[in-house]
Design an enzyme around this catalytic site. Structure first.
Site, PDB file in Angstrom:
ATOM      1  CG  ASP A   4      -2.429 -18.679  75.184  1.00 54.03           C
ATOM      2  OD1 ASP A   4      -3.086 -18.292  76.158  1.00 54.03           O
ATOM      3  OD2 ASP A   4      -2.708 -18.375  74.017  1.00 54.03           O
ATOM      4  CG  ASN A   7      -8.932 -19.280  85.557  1.00 56.73           C
ATOM      5  OD1 ASN A   7      -8.583 -18.331  84.862  1.00 56.73           O
ATOM      6  ND2 ASN A   7      -8.479 -20.508  85.384  1.00 56.73           N
ATOM      7  CG  HIS A  11      -6.349 -18.113  82.507  1.00 51.33           C
ATOM      8  ND1 HIS A  11      -6.936 -19.337  82.340  1.00 51.33           N
ATOM      9  CD2 HIS A  11      -6.783 -17.370  81.466  1.00 51.33           C
ATOM     10  CE1 HIS A  11      -7.675 -19.332  81.252  1.00 51.33           C
ATOM     11  NE2 HIS A  11      -7.597 -18.142  80.715  1.00 51.33           N
ATOM     12  CD  GLU A  62      -5.624 -22.405  83.823  1.00 45.69           C
ATOM     13  OE1 GLU A  62      -6.032 -21.238  83.970  1.00 45.69           O
ATOM     14  OE2 GLU A  62      -6.303 -23.290  83.303  1.00 45.69           O
TER      15      GLU A  62
HETATM   16  C1  GLP Z   1      -8.088 -18.005  77.266  1.00 48.16           C
HETATM   17  C2  GLP Z   1      -6.680 -17.652  76.775  1.00 48.16           C
HETATM   18  C3  GLP Z   1      -6.257 -16.308  77.266  1.00 48.16           C
HETATM   19  C4  GLP Z   1      -7.481 -15.408  77.155  1.00 48.16           C
HETATM   20  C5  GLP Z   1      -8.452 -15.796  78.236  1.00 48.16           C
HETATM   21  C6  GLP Z   1      -9.789 -15.022  78.107  1.00 48.16           C
HETATM   22  O1  GLP Z   1      -8.028 -19.231  77.877  1.00 48.16           O
HETATM   23  N1  GLP Z   1      -5.631 -18.611  77.139  1.00 48.16           N
HETATM   24  O2  GLP Z   1      -5.178 -15.837  76.471  1.00 48.16           O
HETATM   25  O3  GLP Z   1      -7.127 -14.052  77.370  1.00 48.16           O
HETATM   26  O4  GLP Z   1      -8.654 -17.201  78.268  1.00 48.16           O
HETATM   27  O5  GLP Z   1     -10.479 -15.456  76.963  1.00 48.16           O
HETATM   28  P1  GLP Z   1     -11.808 -14.659  76.469  1.00 48.16           P
HETATM   29  O6  GLP Z   1     -11.327 -13.357  75.901  1.00 48.16           O
HETATM   30  O7  GLP Z   1     -12.438 -15.542  75.432  1.00 48.16           O
HETATM   31  O8  GLP Z   1     -12.688 -14.455  77.682  1.00 48.16           O
END
Ligand code: GLP
Length: 255
Positions: free
Chosen positions: A63, A132, A134, A139
């Site tokens: 992303d 959440n 995702h 989302e």
């Molecule tokens: C982010 C990214 C995801 C990531 C997720 C968890 O928004 N878009 O690719 O896996 O949220 O992030 P974290 O590892 O910092 O909890």
């Protein structure tokens, strides 16, 4: 799904590193889909400090914030360059990251899907999971068959990234993300989750019903899904002890 529960984030990173290193040894021209966020940082440190040969490997990313150029300090492009790509011997023409500053997002997203297909698909897709539910920036409510496209971020996701920008109103409202359907086409997925703040969503993702409200539940259908958790993120799994027993007793080649 294979559920692997390790003591702490460092051991999760070590387990994930062994998974990637073994895949790269089996297939030197491995195509790896990268994730961003806090969780994969330990894995990327081990990869950049390793002596692994990435000279024929290829990389994509999950992303990118819409509107951010590659050099913007908060772009995932910059994150991946600094955490991994600039430190390993990957060829620059083997790296294809989503371009948040593309002029037409539909063309960029369509071209991205084509680029993935043209190299034979992603072999290992690294994933985290948002609180959440995702995966990437799919989302809650995202179609479980979705493709790479522009998505509107939830308020919670915008809030979580506010610290990367001078003020919350500077956080992009839109992002480009591989779709759930795109992720599911990866030959294998490696999802990492650590910390107690992920315990609820990990339990829903692994043991709950498959639902677009928790896009990560789509991985229950993936034939080669591996989830690596630390004890804190695994603490609400009803079958935690079962998963530990399976991992310690599962059949392995050569048995
Ligand atoms: C982010 C990214 C995801 C990531 C997720 C968890 O928004 N878009 O690719 O896996 O949220 O992030 P974290 O590892 O910092 O909890």
């Amino acid at each position: 799904m294979d559920i692997i529960i390790r003591a702490n984030p460092e051991d999760v990173a070590a387990e994930a590193y062994e998974f990637v290193a073994a895949a790269l040894t089996r297939k030197p021209d491995l195509t790896i889909g990268l994730a961003t966020g806090r969780t994969p940082l330990g894995l990327y440190r081990l990869m950049r400090e390793s002596r692994l040969d990435f000279s024929t490997a290829r990389f994509f990313n999950l992303d990118e914030f819409a509107g951010l150029g590659q050099d913007h300090p908060a772009s995932f492009h910059r994150y991946l360059a600094e955490q991994l790509l600039r430190w390993i011997n990957v060829r620059s023409d083997h790296v294809r990251l989503l371009r948040g500053d593309s002029k037409d997002f539909r063309i960029e997203c369509g071209g991205y899907e084509q680029a993935i297909r043209s190299c034979g698909g992603i072999d290992v897709q690294i994933l985290g999971v948002g609180r959440n539910g995702h995966i990437g920036f799919n989302e809650p409510g995202s179609s479980l068959g979705s493709r790479t496209r522009i998505k509107t971020l939830e308020a919670q996701s915008i809030q979580e990234y506010a610290s990367l920008f001078k003020s919350p109103d500077q956080v992009p409202r839109f992002c480009l993300t591989m779709g759930v359907g795109t992720i599911m086409e990866a030959k294998s997925v490696l999802l990492l989750a650590t910390g107690r703040e992920k315990a609820d969503i990990v339990q829903r993702m692994i043991e709950g019903p498959v639902t677009a409200e928790v896009p990560g539940t789509a991985l229950q259908f993936h034939p080669h899904g591996t989830v690596v958790l630390d004890e804190e993120a695994a603490q609400k799994l009803a079958r935690r002890e079962y998963w530990k027993w399976v991992y310690q007793n599962e059949w392995r080649v050569g048995m």
